[in-house]
Design an enzyme around this catalytic site. Structure first.
Site, short mmCIF file in Angstrom:
data_model
loop_
_atom_site.label_atom_id
_atom_site.label_comp_id
_atom_site.label_asym_id
_atom_site.label_seq_id
_atom_site.Cartn_x
_atom_site.Cartn_y
_atom_site.Cartn_z
N HIS A 359 5.41 -8.65 6.68
CA HIS A 359 5.32 -7.18 6.53
C HIS A 359 4.64 -7.86 4.46
O HIS A 359 4.41 -7.07 3.85
CB HIS A 359 6.08 -6.54 6.09
CG HIS A 359 6.65 -5.54 7.15
ND1 HIS A 359 5.86 -4.62 7.46
CD2 HIS A 359 7.14 -5.83 8.26
CE1 HIS A 359 5.99 -4.06 8.65
NE2 HIS A 359 7.45 -4.85 8.98
N LYS A 547 2.80 5.07 -4.36
CA LYS A 547 3.17 4.42 -3.63
C LYS A 547 4.67 3.67 -4.42
O LYS A 547 4.80 4.40 -5.52
CB LYS A 547 2.19 3.05 -3.53
CG LYS A 547 1.68 3.14 -4.57
CD LYS A 547 0.52 1.57 -4.38
CE LYS A 547 -0.56 2.31 -4.02
NZ LYS A 547 -0.66 1.61 -2.79
N ARG A 548 5.27 2.85 -4.34
CA ARG A 548 6.72 2.05 -4.66
C ARG A 548 6.13 1.86 -6.51
O ARG A 548 4.35 1.34 -5.70
CB ARG A 548 7.34 0.88 -3.90
CG ARG A 548 8.32 1.81 -3.50
CD ARG A 548 9.30 2.72 -4.16
NE ARG A 548 10.52 1.81 -4.47
CZ ARG A 548 11.48 1.68 -4.59
NH1 ARG A 548 11.85 1.94 -3.19
NH2 ARG A 548 12.08 0.88 -5.06
N LYS A 553 1.00 -3.80 -7.39
CA LYS A 553 0.39 -2.35 -6.98
C LYS A 553 -0.98 -2.29 -7.99
O LYS A 553 -1.92 -1.09 -7.65
CB LYS A 553 1.26 -1.33 -6.71
CG LYS A 553 1.56 -1.80 -5.14
CD LYS A 553 2.48 -1.27 -5.05
CE LYS A 553 3.78 -1.92 -3.75
NZ LYS A 553 3.15 -1.53 -2.06
N THR A 655 -0.24 1.80 3.94
CA THR A 655 0.00 3.05 4.79
C THR A 655 -0.81 4.05 4.46
O THR A 655 -1.02 4.86 4.70
CB THR A 655 0.68 3.05 5.99
OG1 THR A 655 2.19 3.00 4.82
CG2 THR A 655 0.84 1.96 6.46
N LYS A 659 -3.62 7.55 5.10
CA LYS A 659 -3.06 8.98 4.76
C LYS A 659 -4.14 9.25 4.57
O LYS A 659 -4.61 10.75 4.01
CB LYS A 659 -1.75 8.68 4.12
CG LYS A 659 -1.00 8.68 5.14
CD LYS A 659 1.19 8.41 4.67
CE LYS A 659 1.87 7.17 5.37
NZ LYS A 659 3.07 6.71 4.73
O1 B1N Z 1 5.54 -2.96 4.63
C1 B1N Z 1 4.13 -1.85 4.97
C2 B1N Z 1 2.87 -2.83 4.18
O2 B1N Z 1 2.16 -1.73 4.07
C3 B1N Z 1 2.90 -3.04 2.51
O3 B1N Z 1 1.62 -3.33 2.43
C4 B1N Z 1 4.05 -4.29 2.71
O4 B1N Z 1 3.99 -3.94 1.48
C5 B1N Z 1 5.01 -3.42 3.26
C6 B1N Z 1 11.71 -6.09 1.13
C7 B1N Z 1 10.36 -4.61 1.67
N1 B1N Z 1 6.76 -5.22 2.72
N2 B1N Z 1 7.85 -5.87 2.20
C8 B1N Z 1 8.50 -5.14 2.58
C9 B1N Z 1 10.76 -3.72 2.16
C10 B1N Z 1 12.17 -4.09 1.84
C11 B1N Z 1 12.80 -5.06 1.30
O5 B1N Z 1 14.29 -4.98 1.30
C12 B1N Z 1 10.52 -6.64 1.99
N3 B1N Z 1 7.65 -3.82 2.77
C13 B1N Z 1 6.31 -4.09 2.08
C14 B1N Z 1 4.19 -1.43 6.32
O6 B1N Z 1 4.09 -2.92 6.79
#
Ligand code: B1N
Length: 820
Positions: A359, A547-548, A553, A655, A659
């Protein structure tokens, strides 16, 4: 479909009965929260009937099962969503009306289950909805955090974190299942014992501490198909029976330690997004829920099947990022130590059962656990990973004889660290990225060596979202309008929205479409007034970035641009400027100083601009406190402009972008993540694209040559805005408050290269894209057409499509229908 249980009179009776039974009250004596519990119970009753039906069908059909393993499930509220998927929302609303109750108010009583940070956790929730709706046998497996993601308060412009005690009044949509509890072992050592009967060594973990993993099940209601799947989240309890022998041996300290271990594990969700913190408790959480989930899956498999070699035919484990990668080693442990398989056999089964989704390519998110930490906490699992690594390196040496560089880059254990991504790739049969561009970057850059070694494992699955929550529940007005025009098939077949294209030039349709947008903006304006005390004009352009908060970002670029616009308006009050409301919503990880300072900057800019009467309300800035799934639904429905402005190559997919598009907002964005595919679907003329390409960014990163100071020196607009960070304009004369942000953009002495995320490089092309937005918005019919086309072209971005691709190309599940 109106389920018999939802005949109005029956439902009303059931609600009254529940209030009486639960609280010994009549309806008018009960609080809204109590009524929420009573209504939920009535709904749960229907859900449980279908849950049982589904189990029976699965029992009969014995379909292949996917276990979606994830540290995060950002579910959002269940009541309204369950009613939608039961096709009972309108009936229940009416029934409650007749009782003098308001369904919206009741829904608002539900705590927002926030067992996730952002996109990754919300994706898992959308996937569960689609799996149930498409009729696939799927379990979500996760952790029952006692505290979800913190609630955000804004005090004096700063973020303050407040604990999210979501379980305090009891959560009506969960079911404790102590009969499925599992033992999970931590620590101790491994004793090796030769077994003359088999001629093999047995590996026995001793001196460990045990935790009892107890599952809580939440129903996942499919849309209009009677299927109810399960999200199983594990809670940790002290393992009293097992610890007794420790007491017997007088090892009181160990017994207390084990009890404390159990107490802590499920306390709280780590509030990081796209960031790895390397905390021991996080590693414990990972093994805790993986061991419990895999044990339960194997036990279930063995109930119906005698040959463990058939596991890959009946079970698949999807790893949501590397956080559940422990699965590879835990499955090996069970196959070797408990099923007594030979290594090659066990490895063959494992590598045909596990699959991994990547991801992010953000370096700071890569999980690398120190081996001391790992081996102490999980001695047997570590031993197995060492052997996996030894054999993997052998394989590398065979393929690339004498190439130490390959070993250095690809080994699973290297430099004193366990590299979870490498383990996930070596131990599974599929590696997928989450948008086309992202997968290409994985293949060409980040995971190049692995792609060369295992090209057949790599594939793309562009993310999607569920229209049931983000349209049917979030935007009832547009839902009805769409259904009036093209029927309701789109609710389970989103590409049907393309039928709306014929209305793109239809004046009446345009007006209706924009009128619904207006009403949704009024709804959001009301929310903002109630929650933030700021009045906004629904006739202004609603320009939204939610978003976060993360540097990549680039919320900072957005607010710098707002500062620039404000300067322009002040300098040229005579110029025509279309009124605009910039709306932000974002949580920052508690320890992420620069992100938190960006929140303060946004609020400070808001304070100055919103209180400047001289600009006649042309500009407003709003920071919506505590952005979460429930208010997201209101926000997406009301947006005109969707800000998707990450540095190209950094956002794996996004995502939220989907939306917004679904709800008829136009994208201002970079060619990053799924934005690329959004533009491909809707056409470049119906979006506002700007900025460096991912190739240009990657080229700068690899070869240098980027100098933000050039922009500062040569562009007076940029210089003015940056100077305002350190001349007190937005800090009551305090020159130091935002110095760190200023330095991050210009000062090479900072730890990183200055302006790591190319804000100054993209600033002018962003401002230009925003000028095009204003121009386009002035053309009412033109804008309506673009907005309508965004909705009409969003069909690809349903998570139903994504899940069907996972099924066809990775999981190969069997479709189930409920016969009754
Ligand atoms: O996952 C989403 C994507 O649509 C986003 O672009 C992406 O930033 C998000 C460590 C993550 N990637 N990595 C994380 C979350 C928590 C953590 O402890 C990494 N989140 C994303 C769905 O594919």
């Amino acid at each position: 479909m109106l389920d018999s249980h939802f005949r109005k009179e029956e439902f009303k009776k059931s609600v009254k009965e529940n209030v009486k039974m639960l609280y010994r009250k009549t309806l008018d004596e009960a609080s809204q929260e109590q009524i929420f519990q009573a209504v939920s119970l009535a709904v749960k009753d229907v859900v449980i009937d279908n849950w049982l039906l589904t189990q029976k069908q699965y029992e009969k059909d014995d379909p292949k099962i996917v276990y979606y393993l994830s540290m995060e499930f950002l579910m959002g509220r269940a009541l309204g969503n369950n009613l939608i998927n039961l096709c009972a929302y309108k009936e229940v609303k009416e029934a409650l009306d007749e009782l003098g109750l308001d369904l919206n108010t009741i829904e608002d009583q539900e705590p927002d289950p926030a067992l996730g940070n952002g996109g990754l956790g919300r994706l898992a929730a959308c996937f569960l909805d689609s799996l149930a709706t498409l009729g696939y046998c799927a379990y979500g497996c996760g952790i029952r955090y006692h505290y979800g993601l913190f609630k955000q308060k804004i005090e004096n412009g700063y973020q303050v974190e407040v604990p999210d005690n979501w379980l305090k009044d009891g959560y009506p949509f969960e079911l404790r299942r102590p009969e499925y509890a599992k033992e999970v072992k931590f620590g101790g050592y491994v004793r090796v014992e030769y077994d003359p009967a088999t001629g093999r060594n047995n590996f026995i973990q001793e001196g460990y501490q045990s935790v009892r993993a107890v599952p809580y099940d939440m129903p996942i209601v499919g849309y209009n198909n009677k299927i109810v799947n399960t999200l199983r989240i594990w809670d940790a309890e002290a393992m009293n029976e097992f610890q007794l022998d420790l007491f017997d041996k007088g090892d009181y300290r160990k017994a207390v330690e084990a009890e404390n271990l159990a107490k802590n594990i499920c306390d709280v969700l780590y509030p990081n997004d796209n960031h790895y913190a390397g905390k021991e408790l996080r590693l414990k959480q990972q093994y805790f829920f993986i061991s419990a989930s895999i044990q339960a899956a194997i036990a279930k498999f063995k109930k119906k099947h005698s040959d463990i070699h058939d596991l890959p035919k009946k079970v698949t484990f999807q790893l949501n990022d590397t956080h559940p990668t422990m699965t590879v080693a835990e499955l090996m442990r069970i196959l070797l130590d408990e099923e007594k398989l030979e290594w090659d056999d066990a490895w063959d089964i494992t590598t045909h059962t596990c699959a991994y989704t990547n991801h992010t390519i953000m370096a700071e998110a890569l999980e690398k656990w120190p081996i001391e930490l790992f081996s102490k906490l999980l001695p047997r699992v570590y031993q197995i990973i060492e052997e996996i690594n030894r054999r993997f390196i052998e394989e590398i040496n065979q393929k690339y004889p004498g190439n130490q560089e390959k070993v250095r880059k690809m080994a699973i254990i290297y430099d004193g660290q366990v590299k979870m991504a490498h383990l996930a790739i070596a131990g599974g049969y599929s590696v997928n990225g989450v948008a086309r561009l992202h997968t290409e970057i994985l293949k060409k850059q980040e995971l190049k060596d692995f792609y060369e070694m295992y090209p057949e494992k790599f594939n793309n699955k562009t993310n999607g979202i569920t229209q049931r929550r983000f349209m049917v529940h979030a935007n009832p007005l547009l839902t009805d309008w769409i259904t009036d025009h093209i029927g309701d098939k789109w609710i389970t077949d989103l590409p049907q929205l393309a039928k709306l294209k014929v209305y793109a030039d239809d004046k009446k349709a345009q007006q209706e479409f924009m009128n619904i947008k207006y009403q949704n903006k009024v709804r959001l304006a009301k929310y903002i007034l109630e929650h933030n005390g700021i009045e906004v004009d629904p006739n202004s352009i609603f320009d939204v970035q939610v978003k976060r908060l993360h540097e990549y970002k680039r919320q900072l670029m957005n607010i710098l641009h707002v500062m620039y616009l404000y300067n322009q308006i002040k300098e040229h009050p005579e110029r025509d400027f279309y009124p605009r409301t910039f709306i932000f919503g974002a949580k920052a990880t508690a320890g992420y100083r620069r992100a938190k300072l960006t929140i303060k900057l946004i609020n400070s800019v808001a304070d100055v601009i919103n209180n400047d009467a001289s600009i006649n309300g042309k500009l407003k800035v709003v920071f919506i406190e505590n952005y979460r799934v429930s208010n997201a639904e209101i926000i997406f429905a009301a947006a005109d402009v969707s800000e998707q402005i990450s540095t190209a190559s950094k956002e794996a997919s996004g995502t939220g972008n989907m939306k917004f598009m679904l709800n008829g907002a136009l994208t201002v964005g970079t060619m990053d993540g799924a934005n690329v595919e959004i533009v491909e679907e809707v056409g470049e003329e119906n979006a506002f694209i700007f900025g460096l390409s991912s190739d240009e960014v990657i080229n700068y990163e690899n070869n240098g040559g980027y100098d933000p100071m050039q922009y500062f020196n040569n562009d007076p607009d940029i210089r003015n805005v940056l100077m305002q960070l350190i001349n007190g304009t937005y800090s009551n004369g305090d020159f130091e408050m935002f110095r760190e942000i200023y330095d991050s953009l210009l000062n090479t002495n900072c730890s990183d290269r200055a302006d790591t995320y190319f804000i100054l490089a993209d600033f002018k092309s962003y401002a230009d894209a925003q000028r095009r937005v204003e121009e386009a918005y002035r053309d009412e019919a033109g804008w309506a057409k673009k907005a309508l086309l965004n909705t009409a072209c969003s069909g690809k971005f349903s998570s139903d499509r994504t899940i069907q691709q996972y099924v066809d190309e990775i999981w190969h599940l069997d479709k189930v229908t409920i016969e009754d």
